[in-house]
Design a protein around this motif. Structure first.
Motif, PDB file in Angstrom:
ATOM      1  N   ARG A  28       0.847  -1.195   0.000  1.00  0.00           N
ATOM      2  CA  ARG A  28       0.000   0.000   0.000  1.00  0.00           C
ATOM      3  C   ARG A  28       0.882   1.245   0.000  1.00  0.00           C
ATOM      4  O   ARG A  28       1.799   1.369   0.819  1.00  0.00           O
ATOM      5  CB  ARG A  28      -0.911  -0.004   1.220  1.00  0.00           C
ATOM      6  N   THR A  29       0.595   2.172  -0.906  1.00  0.00           N
ATOM      7  CA  THR A  29       1.359   3.413  -1.044  1.00  0.00           C
ATOM      8  C   THR A  29       0.428   4.597  -0.837  1.00  0.00           C
ATOM      9  O   THR A  29      -0.688   4.619  -1.376  1.00  0.00           O
ATOM     10  CB  THR A  29       2.013   3.509  -2.438  1.00  0.00           C
ATOM     11  N   ARG A  30       0.911   5.578  -0.071  1.00  0.00           N
ATOM     12  CA  ARG A  30       0.139   6.797   0.160  1.00  0.00           C
ATOM     13  C   ARG A  30       1.044   8.012   0.027  1.00  0.00           C
ATOM     14  O   ARG A  30       2.207   7.971   0.438  1.00  0.00           O
ATOM     15  CB  ARG A  30      -0.505   6.797   1.548  1.00  0.00           C
ATOM     16  N   VAL A  31       0.473   9.096  -0.508  1.00  0.00           N
ATOM     17  CA  VAL A  31       1.172  10.378  -0.617  1.00  0.00           C
ATOM     18  C   VAL A  31       0.224  11.452  -0.110  1.00  0.00           C
ATOM     19  O   VAL A  31      -0.971  11.453  -0.444  1.00  0.00           O
ATOM     20  CB  VAL A  31       1.604  10.678  -2.069  1.00  0.00           C
ATOM     21  N   ASP A  32       0.758  12.388   0.696  1.00  0.00           N
ATOM     22  CA  ASP A  32      -0.057  13.440   1.296  1.00  0.00           C
ATOM     23  C   ASP A  32       0.773  14.721   1.303  1.00  0.00           C
ATOM     24  O   ASP A  32       1.906  14.720   1.785  1.00  0.00           O
ATOM     25  CB  ASP A  32      -0.437  13.038   2.726  1.00  0.00           C
ATOM     26  N   ALA A  33       0.231  15.810   0.757  1.00  0.00           N
ATOM     27  CA  ALA A  33       0.979  17.069   0.684  1.00  0.00           C
ATOM     28  C   ALA A  33       0.046  18.242   0.927  1.00  0.00           C
ATOM     29  O   ALA A  33      -1.099  18.253   0.452  1.00  0.00           O
ATOM     30  CB  ALA A  33       1.655  17.224  -0.679  1.00  0.00           C
ATOM     31  N   THR A  34       0.540  19.238   1.678  1.00  0.00           N
ATOM     32  CA  THR A  34      -0.225  20.452   1.966  1.00  0.00           C
ATOM     33  C   THR A  34       0.706  21.656   1.899  1.00  0.00           C
ATOM     34  O   THR A  34       1.829  21.611   2.415  1.00  0.00           O
ATOM     35  CB  THR A  34      -0.878  20.395   3.357  1.00  0.00           C
ATOM     36  N   GLY A  58      -3.433  17.920  -1.119  1.00  0.00           N
ATOM     37  CA  GLY A  58      -3.664  16.809  -2.030  1.00  0.00           C
ATOM     38  C   GLY A  58      -3.152  15.517  -1.424  1.00  0.00           C
ATOM     39  O   GLY A  58      -2.138  15.503  -0.712  1.00  0.00           O
ATOM     40  N   GLU A  59      -3.857  14.439  -1.683  1.00  0.00           N
ATOM     41  CA  GLU A  59      -3.411  13.140  -1.202  1.00  0.00           C
ATOM     42  C   GLU A  59      -3.947  12.065  -2.119  1.00  0.00           C
ATOM     43  O   GLU A  59      -4.896  12.281  -2.888  1.00  0.00           O
ATOM     44  CB  GLU A  59      -3.876  12.888   0.230  1.00  0.00           C
ATOM     45  N   GLY A  60      -3.330  10.898  -2.048  1.00  0.00           N
ATOM     46  CA  GLY A  60      -3.763   9.777  -2.863  1.00  0.00           C
ATOM     47  C   GLY A  60      -3.144   8.495  -2.364  1.00  0.00           C
ATOM     48  O   GLY A  60      -2.173   8.496  -1.595  1.00  0.00           O
ATOM     49  N   GLY A  61      -3.715   7.380  -2.793  1.00  0.00           N
ATOM     50  CA  GLY A  61      -3.191   6.094  -2.374  1.00  0.00           C
ATOM     51  C   GLY A  61      -3.524   4.999  -3.374  1.00  0.00           C
ATOM     52  O   GLY A  61      -4.463   5.122  -4.172  1.00  0.00           O
ATOM     53  N   TYR A  62      -2.715   3.930  -3.326  1.00  0.00           N
ATOM     54  CA  TYR A  62      -2.921   2.801  -4.233  1.00  0.00           C
ATOM     55  C   TYR A  62      -2.464   1.529  -3.537  1.00  0.00           C
ATOM     56  O   TYR A  62      -1.443   1.516  -2.832  1.00  0.00           O
ATOM     57  CB  TYR A  62      -2.149   2.991  -5.544  1.00  0.00           C
ATOM     58  N   ILE A  63      -3.223   0.438  -3.730  1.00  0.00           N
ATOM     59  CA  ILE A  63      -2.899  -0.859  -3.135  1.00  0.00           C
ATOM     60  C   ILE A  63      -2.626  -1.853  -4.258  1.00  0.00           C
ATOM     61  O   ILE A  63      -3.451  -2.025  -5.171  1.00  0.00           O
ATOM     62  CB  ILE A  63      -4.041  -1.371  -2.243  1.00  0.00           C
TER      63      ILE A  63
END
Length: 839
Positions: free
Chosen positions: A608-614, A629-634
């Motif tokens: 599982r990968t997640r990215v979060d930025a503000t 912005g944020e997003g994730g993928y499994i």
């Protein structure tokens, strides 16, 4: 010659005292002037309301007095805007004192002045006395407060380059009236604001090149009805100037003239702007501080050429010694240990001074969340010119929090969370928290502990234990129905450490035992209800009676395949970049990247990968704009248990991207069961059952603008904002769907076997007329069609407003959001709230 002096009318005062006040005695010669002076002396004592002296023609004087009454009590009537405790200290009359009319008039003036300071110039005060026995009185101040004096008009004379409406926008004071006039708070007359408006006008003209601008006269006139003011400004704009020559004169060797001009960014020939010069000097001081000059002397020198209308500028940097940190003083901390604050400083005693590191130290201390919001590290001269003392006076605030959180929607109704946390446990900066969550479909208990400086090293170490009981639900109209239940029991450990000043790295390990079940009474088929073909009893297999079986007609194949226990052993890493300026950021950015690998033991495997930025930025003064912005993928690392299922199990998928305006699990892939009518057509107007399936991919973006408010509203702890949320949740394998027009059920003892019973779509066939073909001893009921919805990356969009309020009973957050873009099957939510209290 005075032969005798008699005193009449006195009640409290002795005759000898009155004769002494009159400066008269028997045997004394007198004239008319002598008696006149005696009267003045007696009145001057303010002890008497009336005095007469008779017998001047015979020498036998008779002094007749009427004493002023004694005050019994002071009474205020009619005051609502100003309470007694605000007015009473200004009143000089007091019980047991002598009442005089002059003192009462003076008190009236003082009370009126209080109301004038509040902007109530129409206020009136009438003093009255109530006579009592023994020459006592009650003093009553009858107060008519009146309305706030509004600013009816603002007139400006002498302005030629800018019209009145443009200049009024630069002022704090506003004219009363308008469509939303009732919302204004700055349309009342305030003498202090009048002076500030003159400075605002001057500052505006100085930014536009009018260096000689001045306010000739400012006049505030009260209207005859004493309800409003008319303000008139007489101004002299003067000529407009441009920048002439721009030079630098630096006495610091490592801060040369070229560098000064490069940082100042002032171009010759541009319109003169005093604000630009001020900002340039501020930036130069910061740069000098970064070079070690804590007390740099930098200032502009102007040379005005009125004939050419240019302003020549020389930026002077005086010689200043480099300074070193002599001492760091920390005061005001009573609960927090000194080392907790000191370890956040980016400078130590003896280090060369660096303004950038001082600012960073201030941001880090602010980010602890233990102290007041406007924290500042002050610099004072040390024991020598090259020594500086850094001092921070903290004001501690409650770091423990008892919070009650809640949300409401048409689907979930109320969700309640009770949490107790202490973010500064024993003053060591450690965090200890416990929480209990409850709703009709979710219950959990968690206990956690985190030490950000484990063993006094910059290493974060922590862990938590949890028990979570989640019952998923589907939705039939406004009725909810429990589907699967998930019970998770486990714990986690985590550790982290800084890589650089702004980058940090963390790792974690989680072990969780999950059990997914379905309600046997609702979603299972009981073989006891299926008779053996020979009619001798319940259907049996080769090894005895058959166990209960999950019925896909009742639960759906996608749920039946998820039943069972699984052990998840997960290891994860995160890297975080954070250079924001505090717990409520106004500038800077925060970036998080995390990876989780499930498969270090256990029977669940995925990546599982997640990215979060503000990003935060302060605009136009106190407006704070943020982009998130944020997003994730499994990625599954194992095959699905069933070819028709997704390789990532239902409970490991993403479910809630946090879009305001949508319900809990309100977006993303879902299965909707649409019932059939008895005639075999879809009942599109009837309630439908909806099951959320989650997704393997999601994204979410947010634009938010924190709205500045007046000082009065800010003092109440209110911080409103407007936002726009966009996002989506998708990426799951399309499950095998059921399309059953009629469901057949046994009504007697013999018809079919278990296989045909658990596959009613086969045994309840349809004839040429579209009606069910029923075997013997079977009955039919309308079926349903499963539809797969929401599995699309197309965005959902919502807009709304929210407010944070530091209320008397704790922090409160309210959001009201409207979904503008949605997809078929999405569930929306109008508002949510969160409330808590601190200790």
């Amino acid at each position: 010659m005075i032969r005798s002096i008699a005193v009449k009318g006195n009640q409290r005062l002795e005759p000898e005292t009155i004769r002494a006040y009159a400066n008269l005695s028997p045997g004394q010669t007198y004239t008319a002037q002598t008696l006149d002076q005696a009267l003045k002396d007696l009145y001057a004592t303010q002890l008497f309301a009336d005095v007469t002296i008779a017998g001047g023609e015979t020498g036998d004087l008779v002094i007749t007095v009427r004493e002023n009454p004694v005050i019994n009590r002071i009474i205020l009537e009619g005051n609502k805007r100003l309470k007694d405790d605000k007015i009473t200290p200004e009143i000089k009359l007091a019980p047991r004192q002598i009442f005089t009319r002059s003192a009462a008039r003076a008190d009236v003036d003082r009370i009126l002045e209080l109301y004038r300071r509040q902007g109530r110039f129409a206020a009136r005060v009438e003093p009255k006395i109530v006579q009592l026995d023994q020459n006592r009185v009650d003093v009553v101040f009858e107060i008519y407060e009146g309305d706030l004096a509004k600013v009816r008009a603002i007139n400006i004379l002498g302005n030629t380059h800018y019209n009145d409406s443009r200049l009024r926008k630069e002022m704090y004071t506003r004219q009363t009236g308008g469509l939303l006039g009732f919302l204004k708070s700055n349309d009342t007359y305030d003498p202090d604001r009048l002076a500030a408006d003159q400075q605002k006008l001057r500052a505006f003209y100085l930014t536009e090149g009018y260096a000689d601008f001045r306010v000739v006269q400012a006049l505030a006139e009260l209207t005859p009805d004493r309800r409003d003011f008319v303000i008139t400004y007489v101004v002299d704009e003067g000529p407009r100037y441009r920048f002439g020559t721009v030079e630098a004169d630096s006495a610091l060797r490592d801060f040369p003239n070229a560098r000064v001009l490069e940082l100042a960014k002032i171009k010759p020939g541009a319109w003169f702007d005093a604000k630009q010069v001020e900002d340039a000097v501020t930036g130069l001081n910061e740069e000098a501080g970064n070079l070690g000059y804590a007390f740099a002397d930098i200032g502009p020198a102007y040379n005005r050429d009125a004939e050419k209308r240019v302003m020549n500028l020389v930026i002077k940097v005086a010689a200043t010694p480099r300074v070193y940190v002599e001492r760091i003083d920390i005061t005001g901390n009573t609960a927090t240990r000194d080392k907790v604050i000191r370890r956040e400083f980016r400078l130590n005693e003896g280090d060369a001074f660096n303004a950038l590191r001082v600012k960073r130290s201030q941001d880090r201390i602010q980010s602890l969340g233990f102290f007041q919001e406007k924290l500042e590290i002050k610099q004072t001269e040390g024991s020598a010119p090259d020594r500086v003392v850094l001092g921070v006076n903290v004001e501690e605030k409650p770091t423990g929090q008892l919070s009650l959180s809640g949300g409401y929607s048409s689907l979930e109704r109320f969700v309640v969370q009770l949490a107790v946390s202490q973010n500064n446990f024993m003053g060591k900066g450690q965090s200890l928290d416990a929480s209990v969550n409850w709703s009709r479909y979710s219950r959990s208990v968690e206990l956690g502990f985190v030490d950000p400086y484990f063993m006094d090293k910059p290493i974060l170490f922590g862990g938590n234990l949890f028990r979570r009981d989640y019952r998923s639900f589907n939705f039939i109209g406004n009725e909810r129905n429990t589907t699967y239940s998930q019970t998770s029991t486990g714990g986690a450990l985590r550790m982290g450490f800084p890589i650089t000043e702004y980058w940090s790295f963390g790792s974690r390990y989680t072990l969780s035992n999950d059990n997914i079940t379905l309600d046997k009474t609702s979603f299972y088929t009981d073989p006891d209800l299926v008779p053996d073909p020979d009619g001798s009893g319940p259907l049996t297999g080769s090894n005895g009676p058959l166990p209960l079986a999950c019925d896909p007609i009742k639960a759906g194949r996608y749920l039946c395949d998820e039943i069972g226990k699984r052990l998840t052993s997960l290891i994860g890493i995160s890297t975080i970049y954070d250079d924001t300026d505090g717990i409520r950021p106004t500038r800077g950015q925060r970036l998080t990247f995390s990876e989780d690998f499930a498969g270090l033991g256990g029977n669940v495997r995925y990546l599982r990968t997640r990215v979060d930025a503000t990003k935060y930025k302060q605009l136009f003064g106190n407006w704070v704009f943020s982009v998130h912005g944020e997003g994730g993928y499994i990625v599954p690392l194992q095959k699905a248990r069933n070819p028709d299922n997704d390789a990532v199990r239902l409970t490991d998928r993403f479910f809630d991207p946090g879009l305001r305006g949508f319900d809990i699990r309100g977006i993303g892939p879902r299965i909707q069961r649409v019932p059939y009518n008895t005639d075999g057509t879809l009942a599109l107007d009837q309630a439908r059952i909806t099951d959320a399936l989650g997704g393997r991919a999601y994204y979410m973006g947010r634009l938010e603008l924190q709205i500045p408010v007046s000082a009065g509203i800010q003092s109440l702890g209110l911080r409103p904002s407007a936002f726009l949320d966009v996002g989506s949740l998708w990426k799951v394998k399309r499950p095998q769907l059921l399309d059953i027009k009629y469901i057949c059920s046994p009504t007697a003892t013999n018809t079919t076997d278990l296989v045909s019973f658990t596959s009613p779509a086969q045994n309840c066939s349809v004839d040429d007329a579209g009606q069910p073909h029923l075997p013997a001893n079977f009955s039919s009921a309308p079926g349903f069609q499963e539809q797969f919805l929401g599995n699309s990356p197309r965005p959902r969009l919502s807009v709304g407003v929210g407010v944070n309020w530091v209320s008397p009973f704790g922090p409160l957050r309210i959001d009201i959001a409207k979904a503008l873009l949605k997809q078929k099957g999405d569930d929306t939510k109008l508002f949510s709230f969160n409330v808590g209290t601190q200790f």
